[in-house]
Motif scaffolding. Structure first.
Motif, short mmCIF file in Angstrom:
data_model
loop_
_atom_site.label_atom_id
_atom_site.label_comp_id
_atom_site.label_asym_id
_atom_site.label_seq_id
_atom_site.Cartn_x
_atom_site.Cartn_y
_atom_site.Cartn_z
N VAL A 3 0.88 -1.17 0.00
CA VAL A 3 0.00 0.00 0.00
C VAL A 3 0.91 1.22 0.00
N GLY A 4 0.85 1.99 -1.06
CA GLY A 4 1.85 3.02 -1.26
C GLY A 4 3.10 2.39 -1.84
N GLY A 5 4.24 2.66 -1.22
CA GLY A 5 5.49 2.19 -1.78
C GLY A 5 6.06 0.96 -1.12
N SER A 6 5.40 0.41 -0.10
CA SER A 6 5.92 -0.78 0.56
C SER A 6 4.78 -1.54 1.21
N PHE A 7 5.15 -2.46 2.08
CA PHE A 7 4.20 -3.47 2.54
C PHE A 7 3.78 -3.22 3.98
N VAL A 8 2.46 -3.21 4.20
CA VAL A 8 1.88 -2.97 5.51
C VAL A 8 1.06 -4.19 5.92
N SER A 50 14.66 -7.41 2.50
CA SER A 50 14.06 -7.83 1.23
C SER A 50 14.98 -7.40 0.10
N SER A 51 14.84 -8.08 -1.01
CA SER A 51 15.62 -7.74 -2.20
C SER A 51 15.07 -6.45 -2.77
N THR A 52 15.88 -5.40 -2.75
CA THR A 52 15.42 -4.06 -3.08
C THR A 52 16.36 -3.43 -4.11
N THR A 53 15.81 -2.63 -5.00
CA THR A 53 16.62 -1.94 -6.00
C THR A 53 17.12 -0.61 -5.45
N ASP A 54 18.42 -0.41 -5.55
CA ASP A 54 19.06 0.85 -5.18
C ASP A 54 19.15 1.69 -6.45
N TRP A 55 18.26 2.68 -6.59
CA TRP A 55 18.15 3.40 -7.85
C TRP A 55 19.34 4.30 -8.12
N ALA A 56 19.99 4.79 -7.11
CA ALA A 56 21.22 5.57 -7.33
C ALA A 56 22.29 4.68 -7.96
N CYS A 98 23.09 -3.83 -8.01
CA CYS A 98 22.16 -2.78 -7.60
C CYS A 98 20.85 -3.29 -7.01
N THR A 99 20.63 -4.58 -7.02
CA THR A 99 19.46 -5.15 -6.36
C THR A 99 19.96 -6.16 -5.34
N TYR A 100 19.77 -5.84 -4.08
CA TYR A 100 20.35 -6.66 -3.02
C TYR A 100 19.48 -6.55 -1.78
N SER A 101 19.87 -7.27 -0.74
CA SER A 101 19.09 -7.30 0.49
C SER A 101 19.28 -5.99 1.25
N ILE A 102 18.18 -5.28 1.44
CA ILE A 102 18.17 -4.01 2.18
C ILE A 102 17.18 -4.15 3.33
N GLN A 103 17.54 -3.62 4.45
CA GLN A 103 16.69 -3.73 5.63
C GLN A 103 15.80 -2.50 5.77
N ARG A 104 14.49 -2.76 5.90
CA ARG A 104 13.54 -1.68 6.15
C ARG A 104 13.14 -1.73 7.61
N ILE A 105 13.18 -0.60 8.27
CA ILE A 105 12.85 -0.53 9.69
C ILE A 105 11.58 0.29 9.85
N ALA A 106 10.55 -0.33 10.42
CA ALA A 106 9.27 0.34 10.63
C ALA A 106 8.68 -0.15 11.94
N PHE A 153 5.77 4.95 2.53
CA PHE A 153 6.44 5.59 1.39
C PHE A 153 7.24 4.55 0.62
N GLY A 154 7.94 3.67 1.32
CA GLY A 154 8.59 2.54 0.68
C GLY A 154 10.08 2.71 0.50
N GLU A 155 10.80 1.58 0.68
CA GLU A 155 12.27 1.62 0.63
C GLU A 155 12.79 1.95 -0.76
N GLU A 156 12.17 1.42 -1.82
CA GLU A 156 12.64 1.76 -3.15
C GLU A 156 12.36 3.22 -3.50
N ASN A 157 11.21 3.73 -3.04
CA ASN A 157 10.96 5.15 -3.24
C ASN A 157 11.97 6.00 -2.49
N HIS A 158 12.38 5.52 -1.32
CA HIS A 158 13.41 6.25 -0.57
C HIS A 158 14.73 6.28 -1.34
#
Length: 970
Positions: free
Chosen positions: A143-148, A651-657, A675-683, A727-732
């Motif tokens: 929902v939005g840019g990530s998972f709730v 989760s496997s996340t794309t680092d757009w930079a 550029c796509t690797y395991s990134i930790q989201r903290i919520a 907002f979501g980790e990839e959007n970040h």
């Protein structure tokens, strides 16, 4: 057809052959009488109003699927049934798609309700007009840019064999049934006053793989005590074999590139390369230093199977090595995976209705459900954020130095997931009259339990001990899985969950409160009190009871002791809700009826809300009914979202930079950059969230030019404010790129998105960033995100229905068509999301770098614009047949969008089902034998970049299968 099918066919058809000559006209007459009785029952629709016998019923936008429809569909679960209802959207709780969530997914025998594709948790589910408890297991949804976190009632708890009908109220009904009925209501009506005895058996086999299923259903009911008491019971048992990915060539290899045609722009696209860089052949990274001829200058080497052309030197009889840079040995993730689990499911419902001597009626419900599944998943691999050390003192370490174990998978054994579910429902009610008022009251207790155990998981602590061991009992990561001593680090991981609902309600209604010139005013007033609670008990190695400290000193709550599982604390919560509600139905004119409803709900943990509804039915001429409604809804944050403690998810996340640097700095194939690797989201949960508030409108007509023909069209909109999401980790990371693009290559110390936490910059990678014109960036360690109220979400569309019956000398024909069309689905972007959307429109960030979850969502990732169902039936004396079609419209997979904006379109999928049946009397019973074919043309799901090559939230890829059933009624 397979031999077992033939044997069963012979077994079932033998009595048929003996009985054909015994048929009489009485058989046909009895069947017609039963059909007429069933038809009269099906006209009683209770959803949409709680006033018995209300005239407004026919003016409400309700879809009804009756028992005959369900039997013609050939479905064995609520999950399958919902998939064939056009107004229902994707099922995000399906087995083929829950791989990514692992133990955090709702696994086992579970299906979700999702009317209008608005999202799981926006549909109110009723059983005989009263709430169903939410499933004990919950998971997350984008929902939005990530998972709730989202919750749902479990559609598989409801037995298809005992259903009299399913009613789908397609406009909002919050004021009628509860403020959270945002997308609509699904009311499941069971046969609660049954007389007789029937038993049915069904056997199913598949064309494309070795699976068969069996189903037994028993119905029994008896009226006694001089007609004042009825007891009805319905039991069903269903069992099926597992389906493994290895059984079908379309699923067997997780590298899907061979399935793409050569003329496709996505031919050989690495996006479809879904095998893994983690295998039994690790990359070894020296903790410090390097070894000439063995490692590169950074101390890194690759390993391969002996005989691989990339080998530069031999390590042992199984494994060879090479200086880093030759690419990793990739692993087929579908080697062990099941597409569908082995399952056993049992349902039992008992109803007791009794007329008391004082004129009151007692009604009771007892519901029991039990399921057990077994499923195989791919072996586990460590997160890149929590790597293990291959000790210098390990006897299997040939170089005597400490290595970080990278790109490694403990692939000796698959994970085995065992899930048991139970559901208990008890209801006791009374109804009667008091003067001119009808009244009804009931107490309800409903509890759902899930036990999820995953075997062959790996403990980080035990594995690190095994890697540090100096004896021959140490774990050997250079054995290619041969006698590696993996068993010393294996564990089983549990998740035990429960959800409970208790409620009391009382309501009073009067069909003739007072008279107006056009007729009597009907009214209802009521009170409901309910308590909801949940408990989610995680394994000690996940909830911090047993903690692991990795080589960098990270520990709980950012690292768990289970390899490849994020730490998750235990969670629980409860709330009570008190509701006052009322409903009035006014005959304004002879041809114009009005429904007014109001509901006030007071939440113990959140506040209160008042919602209303207005609906009308206007018949300018006898053949035409105009209808419409306006309603409000108030959806409080679910208990998980409020009570959840800090959650770190990898989760496997794309680092757009990184992607921008690769594509514009000289590494387009990402041979150096990853550029796509395991990134930790903290919520974490928040009690500061506001409730979601929505407005539903509908306007339509029902046109009956002939007694046997009805056409309906209804336009609808849903506008929901303050949608809870992330907002979501990839959007970040995309926002981080935007800031870097705006900044250029100066002032690099302060550039970037502060929510994105990056590690040190790798000097070997910095040049690519600089060549692309942006400041160099290190690998993202974590992203800080928080549940928030996003801006408005809007949906709109229309539904079409056509119903026609034709009576001829050669039989009775029936046609039912339902189509659901979505014309608008948008999530408005606010705050930082609005910044990204505007930047993309201005060309400041590439068009193929998606702003996830915002702007126009129609047609995106399974949000189809249209869904259709068509059923043709024929009956003549003892014979019957049906032909059904179902189509899911096309949509696009957003992650495959090309740099020029070209979208990957997943085409529409149409399937056809057919049945033939024969009814006969034999051995004192009325019998029906039916042969059915599901997916008559053996249509396979369109190719998508998913685990098994198809979009399982929206499609089924089992191909053609057959079933034979026999039903006997006494």
């Amino acid at each position: 057809m397979k031999r077992s099918m033939m044997l069963l066919s012979g077994m079932l058809l033998s009595p048929l052959a003996l009985a054909i000559q015994e048929q009489t006209a009485a058989t046909a007459a009895a069947a017609q009488a039963e059909d007429a009785k069933q038809e009269s029952i099906e006209q009683v629709t209770v959803v949409g109003t709680q006033i018995k016998g209300a005239q407004i019923n026919e003016a409400l936008a309700v879809s009804v699927v009756d028992a005959e429809d369900i039997e013609n569909m050939g479905v064995d679960s609520g999950e399958e049934l919902l998939a064939l209802i056009p107004e229902n959207g994707q099922n995000f709780f399906n087995e083929a798609e829950n791989i990514s969530g692992g133990v955090n997914s709702a696994r086992g025998d579970i299906g979700a309700f999702n009317l209008r594709n608005l999202g799981t948790g926006n549909t109110l589910v009723l059983l005989n007009g009263r709430r169903v408890v939410n499933a004990a297991a919950y998971q997350t949804e984008e929902v939005g840019g990530s998972f709730v976190p989202v919750v749902t009632a479990n559609s598989n708890v409801l037995p298809t064999a005992g259903l009299q009908r399913v009613e789908v109220l397609r406009d909002g009904a919050s004021a009628i049934y509860g403020a959270d009925a945002v997308a609509g209501v699904v009311n499941n009506v069971l046969k609660d006053d049954f007389d007789g005895f029937s038993v049915s058996v069904k056997h199913t086999e598949y064309d494309n793989f070795e699976r068969d299923t069996q189903k037994l259903a028993i119905e029994w009911g008896e009226t006694f005590n001089e007609g004042r008491t009825n007891v009805s019971a319905f039991f069903s048992h269903y069992q099926r074999d597992r389906v493994s990915a290895s059984e079908d060539p379309r699923w067997a290899n997780s590298d899907l590139r061979d399935l793409i045609s050569e003329d496709s722009p996505w031919y050989d696209d690495t996006a479809f390369r879904n095998d893994s860089a983690n295998s039994l052949y690790p990359q070894l990274d020296m903790v410090s230093g390097s070894i000439d001829g063995i490692t590169d200058s950074r101390g890194e080497l690759e390993t391969y199977p002996v005989g691989d052309e990339r080998c530069e030197y031999e390590i042992n009889e199984f494994v060879c090595g090479a200086v880093d840079g030759q690419g990793t040995e990739r692993y087929n993730l579908n080697e062990f995976r099941d597409v569908s689990s082995e399952l056993e499911r049992s349902n039992l419902f008992v109803f007791v209705n009794h007329e008391l001597a004082n004129g009151m009626e007692s009604f009771s419900e007892i519901g029991l459900y039990s399921s057990s599944t077994n499923m195989r998943r791919h072996p586990t691999a460590s997160f890149s954020t929590s790597e293990l050390i291959f000790s210098a003192d390990n006897p299997y370490n040939p170089y005597g130095v400490d290595f970080t174990l990278d790109n490694y998978r403990f692939a000796e054994l698959p994970r085995i997931v065992e899930n048991d579910g139970d559901n208990f429902r008890l209801l006791q009610g009374l109804r009667g009259t008091y003067g001119d008022w009808d009244w009804e009251t009931a107490l309800l207790w409903n509890k759902d339990e899930k036990s999820d155990v995953t075997r062959n998981r790996v403990s980080n602590t035990l594995m690190q001990e095994a890697l540090n061991d100096t004896s021959l009992d140490a774990y050997n990561p250079l054995s290619a899985g041969n006698d590696s001593n993996i068993e010393r680090a294996l564990i089983s991981v549990r998740r035990d969950s429960e959800s409970e609902l208790k409620s009391f309600d009382v309501k009073f209604s009067n069909n003739a409160l007072f008279d107006l010139p056009a007729g009597s005013v009907a009214a209802l007033a009521g009170f409901e009190y309910r308590e909801e609670s949940f408990v989610d008990d995680r394994d000690d190695r996940l909830d911090g009871t047993i903690q692991f400290i990795d080589a960098e000193g990270d520990t709980y709550p950012f690292v768990s002791d289970v390899v490849n599982s994020s730490p998750t604390p235990d969670n629980s919560g409860e709330r009570s809700v008190a509701s006052l509600f009322g409903e009035v139905q006014v005959p304004v004119f002879d041809n114009f009826d009005l429904q007014l409803a109001l509901r006030h709900e007071d939440f113990s943990d959140f506040g209160d809300a008042t919602v209303g509804k207005v609906a009308f039915g206007y018949r300018p001429v006898e053949q035409l009914l105009l209808r419409g409604s306006w309603s409000e809804a108030f959806r409080a944050p679910n208990l998980v979202t409020i009570n959840e403690e800090i959650i770190a998810r990898n989760s496997s996340t794309t680092d757009w930079a990184c992607v921008y640097a690769a594509e514009n700095g000289g590494d387009p194939d990402q041979d150096v950059l990853d550029c796509t690797y395991s990134i930790q989201r903290i919520a974490e949960g928040s009690d500061e969230l506001e409730a979601e508030q929505s407005t539903n409108t509908s306007l339509g007509f029902a046109f009956t030019p002939l007694d046997s023909l009805t056409v309906t069209v209804d336009y609808w909109t849903i506008e929901k404010e303050d949608t809870i999401g992330l907002f979501g980790e990839e959007n970040h990371t995309l926002l981080d790129l935007y800031y870097r693009l705006q900044n250029g290559t100066g002032n690099c110390d302060t550039v970037g998105n502060s929510a994105v936490n990056r590690g040190e910059i790798d000097p070997d990678e910095a040049g690519f960033y600089e060549a692309a014109g942006i400041c160099a960036a290190g690998t993202v360690d974590s992203v800080n995100d928080r549940y928030a109220n996003l801006d408005t979400r809007t949906l709109a569309g229309y539904d079409v229905g056509i119903y026609y019956d034709l009576y001829t000398d050669i039989g009775e024909f029936g046609l039912k068509y339902n189509g659901s069309f979505t014309t608008e689905f948008e999530q408005d972007a606010g705050g930082d999301a609005a910044v990204l959307v505007q930047a993309q429109q201005n060309g400041d960030i590439p068009a193929n770098f998606p702003v996830a979850g915002f702007a126009d969502l129609i047609g995106k990732d399974g949000n189809q614009e249209e869904r259709h169902s068509l059923q043709l039936t024929w009956r003549y004396d003892q014979f019957g047949a049906s032909l059904s079609g179902f189509q899911v419209g096309e949509f696009y997979q957003d992650s495959l969008t090309l740099e020029d904006g070209t979208r990957y379109i997943i085409p529409s999928m149409t399937t056809y089902d057919a049945t033939v049946d024969y009814r006969f009397d034999y051995a004192g019973a009325s019998n029906r034998v039916r042969f059915g074919v599901k997916n008559l043309t053996d249509e396979r799901a369109p190719l998508a970049d998913r685990y098994f090559g198809y979009f399982s939230d929206a499609h089924n890829d089992y191909g053609r299968y057959y079933y034979l059933s026999l039903k006997s009624s006494f």
